[in-house]
Design a protein around this motif. Structure first.
Motif, PDB file in Angstrom:
ATOM      1  N   PRO B 264       2.762 -23.031 -37.157  1.00  0.00           N
ATOM      2  CA  PRO B 264       3.092 -22.306 -38.413  1.00  0.00           C
ATOM      3  C   PRO B 264       1.993 -21.282 -38.570  1.00  0.00           C
ATOM      4  O   PRO B 264       2.014 -20.629 -39.519  1.00  0.00           O
ATOM      5  CB  PRO B 264       3.230 -23.201 -39.632  1.00  0.00           C
ATOM      6  N   GLN B 265       0.827 -21.288 -37.935  1.00  0.00           N
ATOM      7  CA  GLN B 265      -0.182 -20.433 -38.221  1.00  0.00           C
ATOM      8  C   GLN B 265      -0.123 -19.241 -37.285  1.00  0.00           C
ATOM      9  O   GLN B 265      -1.026 -18.355 -37.305  1.00  0.00           O
ATOM     10  CB  GLN B 265      -1.796 -21.028 -37.705  1.00  0.00           C
ATOM     11  N   LEU B 266       1.032 -19.128 -36.622  1.00  0.00           N
ATOM     12  CA  LEU B 266       1.273 -18.081 -35.651  1.00  0.00           C
ATOM     13  C   LEU B 266       1.168 -16.584 -36.375  1.00  0.00           C
ATOM     14  O   LEU B 266       1.841 -16.512 -37.414  1.00  0.00           O
ATOM     15  CB  LEU B 266       2.540 -18.209 -34.871  1.00  0.00           C
ATOM     16  N   THR B 267       0.532 -15.720 -35.920  1.00  0.00           N
ATOM     17  CA  THR B 267       0.832 -14.463 -36.474  1.00  0.00           C
ATOM     18  C   THR B 267       1.449 -13.237 -35.499  1.00  0.00           C
ATOM     19  O   THR B 267       2.364 -12.397 -36.042  1.00  0.00           O
ATOM     20  CB  THR B 267      -0.763 -13.682 -36.222  1.00  0.00           C
ATOM     21  N   HIS B 268       1.895 -13.890 -34.200  1.00  0.00           N
ATOM     22  CA  HIS B 268       2.704 -12.925 -33.286  1.00  0.00           C
ATOM     23  C   HIS B 268       3.431 -13.934 -32.644  1.00  0.00           C
ATOM     24  O   HIS B 268       3.118 -14.806 -31.896  1.00  0.00           O
ATOM     25  CB  HIS B 268       1.765 -12.291 -32.339  1.00  0.00           C
ATOM     26  N   LEU B 269       4.815 -13.837 -32.760  1.00  0.00           N
ATOM     27  CA  LEU B 269       5.889 -14.691 -32.196  1.00  0.00           C
ATOM     28  C   LEU B 269       6.844 -13.979 -31.303  1.00  0.00           C
ATOM     29  O   LEU B 269       7.395 -12.924 -31.817  1.00  0.00           O
ATOM     30  CB  LEU B 269       6.591 -15.447 -33.312  1.00  0.00           C
ATOM     31  N   GLY B 270       6.888 -14.384 -30.365  1.00  0.00           N
ATOM     32  CA  GLY B 270       8.057 -13.791 -29.451  1.00  0.00           C
ATOM     33  C   GLY B 270       8.990 -14.731 -29.235  1.00  0.00           C
ATOM     34  O   GLY B 270       8.766 -15.946 -28.620  1.00  0.00           O
ATOM     35  N   THR B 271      10.447 -14.615 -29.716  1.00  0.00           N
ATOM     36  CA  THR B 271      11.229 -15.667 -29.758  1.00  0.00           C
ATOM     37  C   THR B 271      12.025 -16.257 -28.468  1.00  0.00           C
ATOM     38  O   THR B 271      12.884 -17.016 -28.818  1.00  0.00           O
ATOM     39  CB  THR B 271      12.245 -15.220 -30.945  1.00  0.00           C
ATOM     40  N   GLY B 272      11.772 -15.294 -27.538  1.00  0.00           N
ATOM     41  CA  GLY B 272      12.566 -15.837 -26.340  1.00  0.00           C
ATOM     42  C   GLY B 272      14.093 -15.392 -26.492  1.00  0.00           C
ATOM     43  O   GLY B 272      14.380 -14.280 -26.911  1.00  0.00           O
ATOM     44  N   SER B 273      15.079 -16.086 -26.078  1.00  0.00           N
ATOM     45  CA  SER B 273      16.228 -15.887 -26.027  1.00  0.00           C
ATOM     46  C   SER B 273      16.972 -15.616 -27.198  1.00  0.00           C
ATOM     47  O   SER B 273      17.704 -14.604 -27.475  1.00  0.00           O
ATOM     48  CB  SER B 273      17.406 -16.812 -25.101  1.00  0.00           C
ATOM     49  N   PHE B 274      16.534 -16.149 -28.014  1.00  0.00           N
ATOM     50  CA  PHE B 274      17.194 -16.344 -29.481  1.00  0.00           C
ATOM     51  C   PHE B 274      18.831 -16.680 -29.621  1.00  0.00           C
ATOM     52  O   PHE B 274      19.427 -15.837 -30.240  1.00  0.00           O
ATOM     53  CB  PHE B 274      16.920 -15.004 -30.514  1.00  0.00           C
ATOM     54  N   SER B 275      18.861 -17.371 -28.535  1.00  0.00           N
ATOM     55  CA  SER B 275      20.546 -17.639 -28.863  1.00  0.00           C
ATOM     56  C   SER B 275      20.493 -19.318 -28.375  1.00  0.00           C
ATOM     57  O   SER B 275      19.743 -19.783 -27.671  1.00  0.00           O
ATOM     58  CB  SER B 275      21.432 -17.029 -27.612  1.00  0.00           C
ATOM     59  N   PRO B 276      21.361 -19.996 -28.808  1.00  0.00           N
ATOM     60  CA  PRO B 276      21.520 -21.468 -28.706  1.00  0.00           C
ATOM     61  C   PRO B 276      21.799 -21.947 -27.210  1.00  0.00           C
ATOM     62  O   PRO B 276      22.223 -21.164 -26.410  1.00  0.00           O
ATOM     63  CB  PRO B 276      22.451 -21.878 -29.685  1.00  0.00           C
ATOM     64  N   SER B 277      21.448 -23.048 -26.793  1.00  0.00           N
ATOM     65  CA  SER B 277      21.678 -23.816 -25.525  1.00  0.00           C
ATOM     66  C   SER B 277      23.085 -23.925 -25.530  1.00  0.00           C
ATOM     67  O   SER B 277      23.890 -23.911 -26.216  1.00  0.00           O
ATOM     68  CB  SER B 277      20.605 -24.991 -25.258  1.00  0.00           C
ATOM     69  N   GLU B 278      23.408 -24.217 -24.101  1.00  0.00           N
ATOM     70  CA  GLU B 278      24.803 -24.693 -23.946  1.00  0.00           C
ATOM     71  C   GLU B 278      25.152 -25.757 -24.767  1.00  0.00           C
ATOM     72  O   GLU B 278      26.356 -25.863 -25.291  1.00  0.00           O
ATOM     73  CB  GLU B 278      25.064 -25.328 -22.498  1.00  0.00           C
ATOM     74  N   ASN B 279      24.411 -26.801 -24.868  1.00  0.00           N
ATOM     75  CA  ASN B 279      24.872 -27.870 -25.800  1.00  0.00           C
ATOM     76  C   ASN B 279      23.667 -28.139 -27.030  1.00  0.00           C
ATOM     77  O   ASN B 279      22.806 -28.616 -26.895  1.00  0.00           O
ATOM     78  CB  ASN B 279      24.629 -29.293 -25.109  1.00  0.00           C
ATOM     79  N   PRO B 280      24.050 -27.205 -28.130  1.00  0.00           N
ATOM     80  CA  PRO B 280      23.120 -27.047 -29.015  1.00  0.00           C
ATOM     81  C   PRO B 280      22.858 -28.549 -29.758  1.00  0.00           C
ATOM     82  O   PRO B 280      23.887 -29.336 -29.874  1.00  0.00           O
ATOM     83  CB  PRO B 280      23.727 -25.991 -30.057  1.00  0.00           C
ATOM     84  N   ALA B 281      21.600 -28.828 -30.314  1.00  0.00           N
ATOM     85  CA  ALA B 281      21.360 -29.778 -31.108  1.00  0.00           C
ATOM     86  C   ALA B 281      22.203 -30.163 -32.260  1.00  0.00           C
ATOM     87  O   ALA B 281      22.635 -29.127 -32.736  1.00  0.00           O
ATOM     88  CB  ALA B 281      19.886 -29.902 -31.291  1.00  0.00           C
ATOM     89  N   GLU B 282      22.591 -31.216 -32.587  1.00  0.00           N
ATOM     90  CA  GLU B 282      23.252 -31.573 -33.804  1.00  0.00           C
ATOM     91  C   GLU B 282      22.497 -32.566 -34.762  1.00  0.00           C
ATOM     92  O   GLU B 282      21.929 -33.396 -34.145  1.00  0.00           O
ATOM     93  CB  GLU B 282      24.782 -32.409 -33.254  1.00  0.00           C
ATOM     94  N   PRO B 283      22.198 -32.156 -35.873  1.00  0.00           N
ATOM     95  CA  PRO B 283      22.760 -30.896 -36.427  1.00  0.00           C
ATOM     96  C   PRO B 283      21.668 -29.899 -36.124  1.00  0.00           C
ATOM     97  O   PRO B 283      20.631 -29.982 -35.627  1.00  0.00           O
ATOM     98  CB  PRO B 283      22.423 -31.344 -37.902  1.00  0.00           C
ATOM     99  N   GLU B 284      22.364 -28.687 -36.527  1.00  0.00           N
ATOM    100  CA  GLU B 284      21.541 -27.347 -36.138  1.00  0.00           C
ATOM    101  C   GLU B 284      20.182 -27.549 -36.731  1.00  0.00           C
ATOM    102  O   GLU B 284      20.094 -27.469 -38.161  1.00  0.00           O
ATOM    103  CB  GLU B 284      22.182 -26.375 -36.301  1.00  0.00           C
ATOM    104  N   PRO B 285      19.049 -27.002 -36.122  1.00  0.00           N
ATOM    105  CA  PRO B 285      17.551 -26.924 -36.447  1.00  0.00           C
ATOM    106  C   PRO B 285      17.745 -26.110 -37.728  1.00  0.00           C
ATOM    107  O   PRO B 285      18.390 -24.910 -37.771  1.00  0.00           O
ATOM    108  CB  PRO B 285      16.900 -26.592 -35.372  1.00  0.00           C
ATOM    109  N   ASP B 286      16.817 -26.221 -38.729  1.00  0.00           N
ATOM    110  CA  ASP B 286      16.551 -25.358 -39.690  1.00  0.00           C
ATOM    111  C   ASP B 286      15.564 -24.430 -39.471  1.00  0.00           C
ATOM    112  O   ASP B 286      14.328 -24.277 -39.659  1.00  0.00           O
ATOM    113  CB  ASP B 286      16.166 -26.358 -40.969  1.00  0.00           C
ATOM    114  N   LEU B 287      16.184 -23.201 -39.037  1.00  0.00           N
ATOM    115  CA  LEU B 287      15.373 -22.313 -38.460  1.00  0.00           C
ATOM    116  C   LEU B 287      14.722 -21.528 -39.619  1.00  0.00           C
ATOM    117  O   LEU B 287      13.741 -20.903 -39.529  1.00  0.00           O
ATOM    118  CB  LEU B 287      16.225 -21.101 -37.718  1.00  0.00           C
ATOM    119  N   VAL B 288      15.544 -21.174 -40.863  1.00  0.00           N
ATOM    120  CA  VAL B 288      14.852 -20.592 -41.869  1.00  0.00           C
ATOM    121  C   VAL B 288      13.808 -21.163 -42.500  1.00  0.00           C
ATOM    122  O   VAL B 288      12.918 -20.321 -42.558  1.00  0.00           O
ATOM    123  CB  VAL B 288      16.052 -20.684 -42.948  1.00  0.00           C
ATOM    124  N   SER B 289      13.476 -22.393 -42.549  1.00  0.00           N
ATOM    125  CA  SER B 289      12.327 -23.091 -42.954  1.00  0.00           C
ATOM    126  C   SER B 289      11.382 -22.764 -41.977  1.00  0.00           C
ATOM    127  O   SER B 289      10.181 -22.718 -42.319  1.00  0.00           O
ATOM    128  CB  SER B 289      12.571 -24.766 -43.263  1.00  0.00           C
TER     129      SER B 289
END
Lengths: 266, 605
Positions: B264-289
């Motif tokens: 959480p201390q990051l100042t610069h973030l590159g998010t990668g694909s920003f799309s879910p994988s083929e089999n997304p985790a259940e439940p969906e991770p809380d990205l907003v938090s």
């Protein structure tokens, strides 16, 4: 660049009749097989490998592996011829006219607009993905989230592998260009301490060209190794798992198998 | 390196040095037998604080002892053209260097205008530096050809090595990355930016020490190979100093979440694909938090394969971010608006033209602090209409008055919009407009774009970099020559009528350092008009113009200490045909003679 000229050498030797699935591979002794009329072969003289090959020619080298007889393919070829000539004019070699010629909209100008080529590749796959949403036919072979088709490409004798996304290209021509760009930084054979200098030594290169042919092959879904160019482009993209540019001597055995497969398909 | 101005601080330093010298000389009790050496010692102690290279260059011109003192105290070596000086000459003069910046190929190489294997090899430099600078800490390379062997030599030789930044480099692969990761124990910065990295199928991330690293910055978003995610997660978890992390597109949303909760201390973030994988985790991770927890985040990028549904996750950070790179995100204006309307502090914004003029209007409405804007084309072909145009440019000029730098790709433009920007944005230093349709005139008046670009050079008093496009006559160039007195970098393509165009520029732009030209009707006579100036420039590039080998030869003979390279790649031309046009002329100043590593297609005159 020199590797592309090797692929271009193939072009001279693999002349396919438009309407027939005949495989005139680049085997020693089979070169320059006379092709029946109507060859849309780009015979602008740019394909001769004597002395220096220009950069422009190599970027327009056509693997000449399109076999299927359809009007569309022929037109495409004609366009390629026209484009390559346009590009030559545009690049203003000897004989360019006085005023700057405005090219027809179709011609692709090298390096324009000035967007980095790696960036452009990434973006173009975004574009295609956006257009092809829901298109299930071209299923990914090595998948990444947005449906790219990455296959490994190896060149016999080169130290490293490369990867290409087949979805980025629309024809064998484009793939050939990309492979040429990708591999011309490799040394072939002797990767010793002299490295690049050996590679650029022209006499060694001529030996290479004269003694062996490089044949592009691919491994398909069934695990068989086939010659690139047997099948229509879309089918190739769908079934290709891996590319290997191998020395001609090893490719000899492929021809009969490839023929059989095609017969089975049609 | 003529009359560089010393800044105020440096004037103070110089005065302090002079005063110290006077003191020592007048103190009668002091019995040093070597007063000059004392002077140098004093100077050295003072000069250590001088950092700007332009100021240092000025200091070194004062006299021999100042030259020596400056050479001994320079710790950052900047070489703008790797062929302008040999490694030996550089290391002979500057003996105590800890940080090296080295640039190789000219920018047009990025657009396939330079045949590969042209040069810019890092090898001779690294071989020289391992002897001369064994304490080297930082290396920044741009457009250099770097091999895995070079990286290996470097990793094994520099025991204090801390920062490696490779920008637009090629020639190496994951093999080289692995060596650096495993051998450089003190590595703090490992940044790969727009580099071409070949996939040798080596798991380089696992080569970092498992117990943790002192990494502060790890940037590999350009690496087009799958990665070992567990290894990455381990690095992030055990590198408490990590502030900048930009991952590649093989990292999915779920994986991104796992990384973010550990850092959480990051100042610069590159998010990668920003799309879910083929089999997304259940439940969906809380990205907003996860985003909300990153209170220090100021720079956001990535979004390589964005699924727009997930964009709202970034809302918590919008208010704080100063830099946002959406240039890989194919999103519409509607998808952009909810994000951008919160980005009040945004200063740097890179985006795809998929947002259309409407999206740009939204940017203009909110981002009042915008300094740098880059709008890239989703579709780079020449068509009649595109998603962004003069409308978007006009909106930006009215909303973002603090704009300093703009790169704008479009299909159509008007002089009026460009003129509007020139008057609304007085702080503009970089103006790069690329009208993809070549030779396109003003779309509403049908006139050439001369007046628009003329207004830019005339009104933007701080302008140092300009790139032009569209239908342009020699008049545009006369404006540039007349008003572009501070301009250092110019790019011309498909423009101009005659030699006069280039003449205006070469005679008028006295501060010109880098000039890149393609497909313009400029010939030998225009080339001659720059004879007085070439030794002041870093380089001149002219491809597919009207220059002949005879004209180039003249330059080579008449201008000392300048290397003239000519590339030919049409069918072999018979020797002796002097009147032939050359494909490319690349001319640069150099203290050395012709380079020994030039490939066959390069002819050095």
């Amino acid at each position: 660049m020199e590797v592309v000229s090797i692929l271009g050498e193939m072009k001279g030797k693999m002349k396919y009749d438009e309407t027939e699935l005949r495989l005139g591979i680049g085997l020693p002794g089979n070169s320059n097989k006379a092709v029946k009329n109507n060859s849309m072969h780009v015979s602008s003289g740019a394909t001769n490998v004597n002395g220096k090959r220009g950069f422009v020619e190599t970027t327009n080298v056509d693997l000449k592996l399109n076999l299927v007889s359809s009007k569309v393919e022929s037109d495409e070829l004609v366009d390629q011829v026209a484009d390559s000539k346009e590009i030559k004019n545009l690049l203003g070699g000897a004989g360019s006219t006085d005023s700057v010629v405005k090219p027809p909209a179709k011609a692709q100008v090298v390096g324009w607009p000035p967007v980095r080529s790696s960036y452009r590749k990434n973006i173009s796959s975004l574009n295609k993905a956006a257009n092809k949403k829901g298109d299930e036919e071209n299923e990914k072979v090595m998948s990444s989230p947005m449906g790219a088709t990455f296959v490994k490409v190896s060149l016999d004798g080169a130290p490293y592998l490369r990867k290409v996304d087949l979805k980025m290209y629309k024809s064998y021509q484009e793939l050939s260009d990309a492979l040429g760009n990708m591999f011309n930084s490799f040394t072939i054979g002797n990767c010793g301490s002299q490295g690049m200098m050996d590679f650029m030594n022209e006499s060694k290169l001529m030996d290479l060209l004269n003694n062996s042919d490089y044949v592009p092959t691919y491994e398909d879904k069934d695990g068989d190794w086939m010659l690139v160019g047997d099948v229509p482009w879309e089918m190739f993209v769908g079934s290709c798992k891996r590319l290997r540019i191998m020395k001609g001597a090893e490719a000899i055995g492929l021809a009969p198998r490839a023929m059989e497969k095609c017969k089975n398909r049609t | 390196m003529s009359e560089a101005q010393m800044s105020e601080d440096d004037a103070d330093l110089a005065a302090a040095a002079a005063a110290a010298v006077v003191n020592i000389r007048t103190t009668t009790d002091y019995l040093s037998p070597y007063p000059d050496q004392v002077l140098e010692n004093v100077l050295e102690n003072v000069l250590i604080f001088l950092t700007s290279r332009r100021d240092r260059n000025a200091v070194s011109l004062v006299c021999k002892s100042w030259y020596r003192a400056e050479a001994l105290t320079r710790s950052e070596l900047y070489i703008g053209n790797c062929y302008s000086v040999s490694p030996r000459r550089a290391t002979d003069r500057f003996k105590r260097v800890r940080s090296v910046v080295l640039k190789g190929k000219p920018r047009f190489a990025d657009f396939s205008l330079m045949p590969p294997d042209w040069g810019a090899h890092f090898e001779p430099w690294v071989m020289e530096m391992i002897n001369a600078y064994c304490g080297l800490e930082k290396l920044y390379l741009k457009r250099m050809s770097v091999t895995d062997d070079d990286l290996s030599v470097m990793a094994h030789s520099f025991v204090n090595f801390k920062e490696l930044v490779l920008v637009c480099c090629e020639g190496f692969g994951t093999t080289g990355l692995a060596v650096v990761a495993s051998k450089c124990k003190q590595l703090q910065v490992f940044d790969l930016i727009e580099a071409e990295v070949s996939d040798d199928e080596v798991d380089w991330l696992s080569c970092f020490p498992e117990s943790g690293t002192c990494l502060e910055s790890l940037i590999f978003d350009c690496v087009e190979c799958p990665i070992n995610f567990e290894a990455l997660e381990n690095i992030v978890a055990k590198s408490p100093a990590l502030k900048k992390l930009r991952v590649n597109r093989y990292v999915t949303l779920d994986q991104l979440h796992r990384l973010m909760v550990r850092a959480p201390q990051l100042t610069h973030l590159g998010t990668g694909s920003f799309s879910p994988s083929e089999n997304p985790a259940e439940p969906e991770p809380d990205l907003v938090s996860a985003f909300a927890a990153c209170r220090s985040l100021v720079c956001l990028s990535g979004f390589r394969e964005t699924v727009p549904d997930y964009l709202p996750a970034v809302y918590p950070v919008c208010a704080n971010i100063t830099s946002l790179n959406f240039s890989y995100a194919n999103i519409t204006a509607a998808e952009l608006k909810p994000v951008i309307r919160n980005c009040h502090k945004l200063q740097i914004f890179w985006v795809l033209d998929s947002i259309c003029d409407e999206g740009l209007q939204a940017v203009a409405a909110t981002c009042k602090d915008l300094r740098e804007l880059r709008v890239f084309p989703l579709d780079a072909s020449e068509v009649n209409d595109g998603p962004v145009s003069d409308v978007g440019l006009q909106a930006i000029s009215e909303g973002c008055k603090k704009l300093q730098s703009i790169l704008y790709f479009c299909q159509q433009m008007t002089n009026a919009a460009v003129i509007s920007m020139s008057t609304n944005c007085p702080d503009l230093e970089v103006f790069r407009l690329c009208i993809i349709g070549r030779y396109r005139p003003d779309r509403s008046t049908g006139e050439p774009m001369d007046e628009g670009f003329g207004a830019i050079v005339k009104n933007c008093k701080k302008l140092t970099r300009l790139a032009v496009s569209g239908l342009l006559t020699d008049r545009a160039f006369s404006y540039i020559g007349q008003y572009g007195k501070l301009v250092r970098t110019l790019s011309f393509a498909f423009a101009g009528d005659s030699d006069m165009g280039l003449k205006y520029v070469l005679e008028g732009c006295s501060k010109l350092e880098k000039l890149e030209i393609r497909d313009c009707p400029f010939g030998d006579e225009a080339l001659r008009s720059g004879l007085h100036h070439y030794h002041n420039m870093r380089f001149l590039w002219m491809s597919t113009c009207r220059v002949t080998s005879q004209g180039c030869r003249e330059i080579a003979q008449q201008v000392p200490r300048v290397i003239v390279e000519v590339f030919r790649w049409n069918q072999s031309i018979q020797e002796g045909e002097n009147s032939d046009l050359v494909d490319t002329l690349y001319l640069y100043r150099s203290l050395e003679g012709p380079r020994a590593d030039a490939p066959k297609f390069v002819n050095i005159l």
